[in-house]
Scaffold this motif. Structure first.
Motif, PDB file in Angstrom:
ATOM      1  N   ASN A 106      50.698  62.859  49.821  1.00 15.27           N
ATOM      2  CA  ASN A 106      49.997  61.829  50.588  1.00 15.27           C
ATOM      3  C   ASN A 106      49.116  60.972  49.672  1.00 15.27           C
ATOM      4  OD1 ASN A 106      51.167  62.650  52.979  1.00 15.27           O
ATOM      5  ND2 ASN A 106      49.413  63.860  53.631  1.00 15.27           N
ATOM      6  N   ALA A 107      48.422  61.621  48.739  1.00 15.17           N
ATOM      7  CA  ALA A 107      47.569  60.889  47.798  1.00 15.17           C
ATOM      8  C   ALA A 107      48.415  59.985  46.906  1.00 15.17           C
ATOM      9  CB  ALA A 107      46.756  61.871  46.953  1.00 15.17           C
ATOM     10  N   GLU A 108      49.557  60.481  46.462  1.00  9.55           N
ATOM     11  CA  GLU A 108      50.447  59.679  45.625  1.00  9.55           C
ATOM     12  C   GLU A 108      50.995  58.485  46.402  1.00  9.55           C
ATOM     13  OE1 GLU A 108      53.301  62.525  44.198  1.00  9.55           O
ATOM     14  OE2 GLU A 108      51.930  63.275  42.654  1.00  9.55           O
ATOM     15  N   LYS A 109      51.334  58.685  47.668  1.00 11.54           N
ATOM     16  CA  LYS A 109      51.842  57.583  48.491  1.00 11.54           C
ATOM     17  C   LYS A 109      50.763  56.522  48.700  1.00 11.54           C
ATOM     18  CE  LYS A 109      54.128  56.321  52.805  1.00 11.54           C
ATOM     19  NZ  LYS A 109      53.818  54.952  52.540  1.00 11.54           N
ATOM     20  N   LEU A 110      49.538  56.959  48.975  1.00 11.41           N
ATOM     21  CA  LEU A 110      48.437  56.008  49.136  1.00 11.41           C
ATOM     22  C   LEU A 110      48.267  55.156  47.874  1.00 11.41           C
ATOM     23  CD1 LEU A 110      45.499  57.943  50.843  1.00 11.41           C
ATOM     24  CD2 LEU A 110      46.556  55.833  51.634  1.00 11.41           C
ATOM     25  N   THR A 111      48.296  55.819  46.726  1.00 15.07           N
ATOM     26  CA  THR A 111      48.117  55.124  45.456  1.00 15.07           C
ATOM     27  C   THR A 111      49.269  54.158  45.204  1.00 15.07           C
ATOM     28  OG1 THR A 111      46.909  57.029  44.602  1.00 15.07           O
ATOM     29  CG2 THR A 111      47.737  55.465  42.983  1.00 15.07           C
ATOM     30  N   THR A 112      50.486  54.618  45.453  1.00 20.73           N
ATOM     31  CA  THR A 112      51.661  53.762  45.272  1.00 20.73           C
ATOM     32  C   THR A 112      51.570  52.535  46.168  1.00 20.73           C
ATOM     33  OG1 THR A 112      53.044  55.650  44.685  1.00 20.73           O
ATOM     34  CG2 THR A 112      54.186  53.675  45.456  1.00 20.73           C
ATOM     35  N   ASP A 113      51.230  52.741  47.434  1.00 20.46           N
ATOM     36  CA  ASP A 113      51.133  51.622  48.380  1.00 20.46           C
ATOM     37  C   ASP A 113      50.103  50.590  47.924  1.00 20.46           C
ATOM     38  OD1 ASP A 113      53.057  52.856  49.923  1.00 20.46           O
ATOM     39  OD2 ASP A 113      51.655  53.552  51.463  1.00 20.46           O
ATOM     40  N   LEU A 114      48.962  51.062  47.418  1.00 22.30           N
ATOM     41  CA  LEU A 114      47.929  50.131  46.969  1.00 22.30           C
ATOM     42  C   LEU A 114      48.364  49.338  45.749  1.00 22.30           C
ATOM     43  CD1 LEU A 114      44.702  52.226  47.466  1.00 22.30           C
ATOM     44  CD2 LEU A 114      45.219  50.033  48.509  1.00 22.30           C
ATOM     45  N   ILE A 115      48.917  50.016  44.768  1.00 14.49           N
ATOM     46  CA  ILE A 115      49.369  49.309  43.562  1.00 14.49           C
ATOM     47  C   ILE A 115      50.402  48.251  43.937  1.00 14.49           C
ATOM     48  CG2 ILE A 115      50.755  49.580  41.447  1.00 14.49           C
ATOM     49  CD1 ILE A 115      47.834  50.362  41.056  1.00 14.49           C
ATOM     50  N   GLU A 116      51.349  48.614  44.792  1.00  9.42           N
ATOM     51  CA  GLU A 116      52.392  47.665  45.176  1.00  9.42           C
ATOM     52  C   GLU A 116      51.868  46.566  46.088  1.00  9.42           C
ATOM     53  OE1 GLU A 116      55.915  49.832  46.327  1.00  9.42           O
ATOM     54  OE2 GLU A 116      56.229  50.462  44.248  1.00  9.42           O
ATOM     55  N   MET A 117      50.812  46.837  46.823  1.00 11.92           N
ATOM     56  CA  MET A 117      50.192  45.797  47.636  1.00 11.92           C
ATOM     57  C   MET A 117      49.608  44.717  46.720  1.00 11.92           C
ATOM     58  SD  MET A 117      46.871  46.067  50.136  1.00 11.92           S
ATOM     59  CE  MET A 117      45.849  46.542  48.745  1.00 11.92           C
ATOM     60  N   PHE A 118      48.930  45.122  45.660  1.00  9.58           N
ATOM     61  CA  PHE A 118      48.332  44.152  44.743  1.00  9.58           C
ATOM     62  C   PHE A 118      49.366  43.484  43.840  1.00  9.58           C
ATOM     63  CE2 PHE A 118      44.261  46.608  45.271  1.00  9.58           C
ATOM     64  CZ  PHE A 118      43.498  45.551  45.746  1.00  9.58           C
ATOM     65  N   PHE A 119      50.227  44.273  43.220  1.00 10.27           N
ATOM     66  CA  PHE A 119      51.062  43.778  42.129  1.00 10.27           C
ATOM     67  C   PHE A 119      52.521  43.526  42.512  1.00 10.27           C
ATOM     68  CE2 PHE A 119      47.588  46.201  40.157  1.00 10.27           C
ATOM     69  CZ  PHE A 119      46.990  45.174  39.447  1.00 10.27           C
ATOM     70  N   GLY A 120      52.925  43.912  43.724  1.00 11.83           N
ATOM     71  CA  GLY A 120      54.279  43.647  44.194  1.00 11.83           C
ATOM     72  C   GLY A 120      55.107  44.915  44.334  1.00 11.83           C
ATOM     73  N   LYS A 121      56.088  44.820  45.214  1.00 12.98           N
ATOM     74  CA  LYS A 121      56.996  45.958  45.464  1.00 12.98           C
ATOM     75  C   LYS A 121      57.672  46.380  44.168  1.00 12.98           C
ATOM     76  CE  LYS A 121      56.813  46.691  49.913  1.00 12.98           C
ATOM     77  NZ  LYS A 121      56.017  47.811  50.320  1.00 12.98           N
ATOM     78  N   GLY A 122      57.762  47.673  43.989  1.00 12.07           N
ATOM     79  CA  GLY A 122      58.466  48.225  42.843  1.00 12.07           C
ATOM     80  C   GLY A 122      57.668  48.251  41.552  1.00 12.07           C
ATOM     81  N   THR A 123      56.385  47.907  41.604  1.00 11.77           N
ATOM     82  CA  THR A 123      55.591  47.862  40.373  1.00 11.77           C
ATOM     83  C   THR A 123      54.901  49.178  40.051  1.00 11.77           C
ATOM     84  OG1 THR A 123      53.682  46.998  41.588  1.00 11.77           O
ATOM     85  CG2 THR A 123      55.143  45.380  40.523  1.00 11.77           C
ATOM     86  N   PHE A 124      54.857  50.092  41.017  1.00  9.45           N
ATOM     87  CA  PHE A 124      54.088  51.308  40.771  1.00  9.45           C
ATOM     88  C   PHE A 124      54.591  52.075  39.553  1.00  9.45           C
ATOM     89  CE2 PHE A 124      53.421  55.840  40.968  1.00  9.45           C
ATOM     90  CZ  PHE A 124      52.047  55.864  40.919  1.00  9.45           C
ATOM     91  N   ASN A 125      55.885  52.312  39.463  1.00 10.30           N
ATOM     92  CA  ASN A 125      56.398  53.146  38.370  1.00 10.30           C
ATOM     93  C   ASN A 125      56.072  52.561  37.006  1.00 10.30           C
ATOM     94  OD1 ASN A 125      57.387  55.168  40.016  1.00 10.30           O
ATOM     95  ND2 ASN A 125      59.402  54.241  40.189  1.00 10.30           N
ATOM     96  N   GLU A 126      56.225  51.247  36.838  1.00  6.65           N
ATOM     97  CA  GLU A 126      55.927  50.649  35.539  1.00  6.65           C
ATOM     98  C   GLU A 126      54.444  50.743  35.213  1.00  6.65           C
ATOM     99  OE1 GLU A 126      55.772  45.849  36.492  1.00  6.65           O
ATOM    100  OE2 GLU A 126      57.725  46.841  36.481  1.00  6.65           O
ATOM    101  N   ILE A 127      53.593  50.557  36.211  1.00  6.96           N
ATOM    102  CA  ILE A 127      52.150  50.660  35.978  1.00  6.96           C
ATOM    103  C   ILE A 127      51.763  52.114  35.709  1.00  6.96           C
ATOM    104  CG2 ILE A 127      49.896  50.428  37.112  1.00  6.96           C
ATOM    105  CD1 ILE A 127      50.939  47.745  38.235  1.00  6.96           C
TER     106      ILE A 127
END
Length: 130
Positions: free
Chosen positions: A67-88
């Motif tokens: 759940n914590a990982e999903k929250l973090t992923t959603d936030l990063i992708e909200m700011f920087f765009g879909k699919g950006t979490f893994n690269e960041i």
């Protein structure tokens, strides 16, 4: 006859994260999304830090982590765009602590944008009353 020209600036700012530039928007819809997601994140973090990990099962711990990982992923992708979490996440050194620091930086930016808007409103209405 005089001509007055006004050009709107684009409602985004650029953020460079380890050499890669991202456009982060501050239009009304984006700002509302940031505000709502910040509340979701805050509630998720509060839930995470109030749990006594010694008192829950390994499965519950894993669910909490996911759940914590999903929250973090959603936030990063909200700011920087879909699919950006893994690269960041990769350029962060695969560190959720580093990613959390980036999120804190981004929320400081959002708060600054909101604060600037409030100051502009205040200045405008103060000038009208004079």
């Amino acid at each position: 006859m005089a001509r007055h020209v006004f050009t709107f600036e684009k409602p985004y700012e650029e953020f460079e994260v380890n050499g890669k530039v991202y456009q982060v928007h501050y239009d009304d819809d984006s700002m509302e999304s940031y505000r709502k997601q910040a509340l979701v994140y805050k509630n998720g973090v509060e839930q995470f830090i109030t749990v006594d990990l010694d008192q829950i099962s390994a499965e519950e711990q894993e669910e909490l982590k996911e759940n914590a990982e999903k929250l973090t992923t959603d936030l990063i992708e909200m700011f920087f765009g879909k699919g950006t979490f893994n690269e960041i996440y990769e350029v962060s050194g695969r560190s959720y602590i580093n990613v959390s620091n980036l999120l804190r930086f981004m929320f400081d930016w959002v708060n600054t944008k909101i604060g600037n808007l409030e100051q502009i409103k205040k200045d405008y209405y103060t000038a009208i009353k004079k």
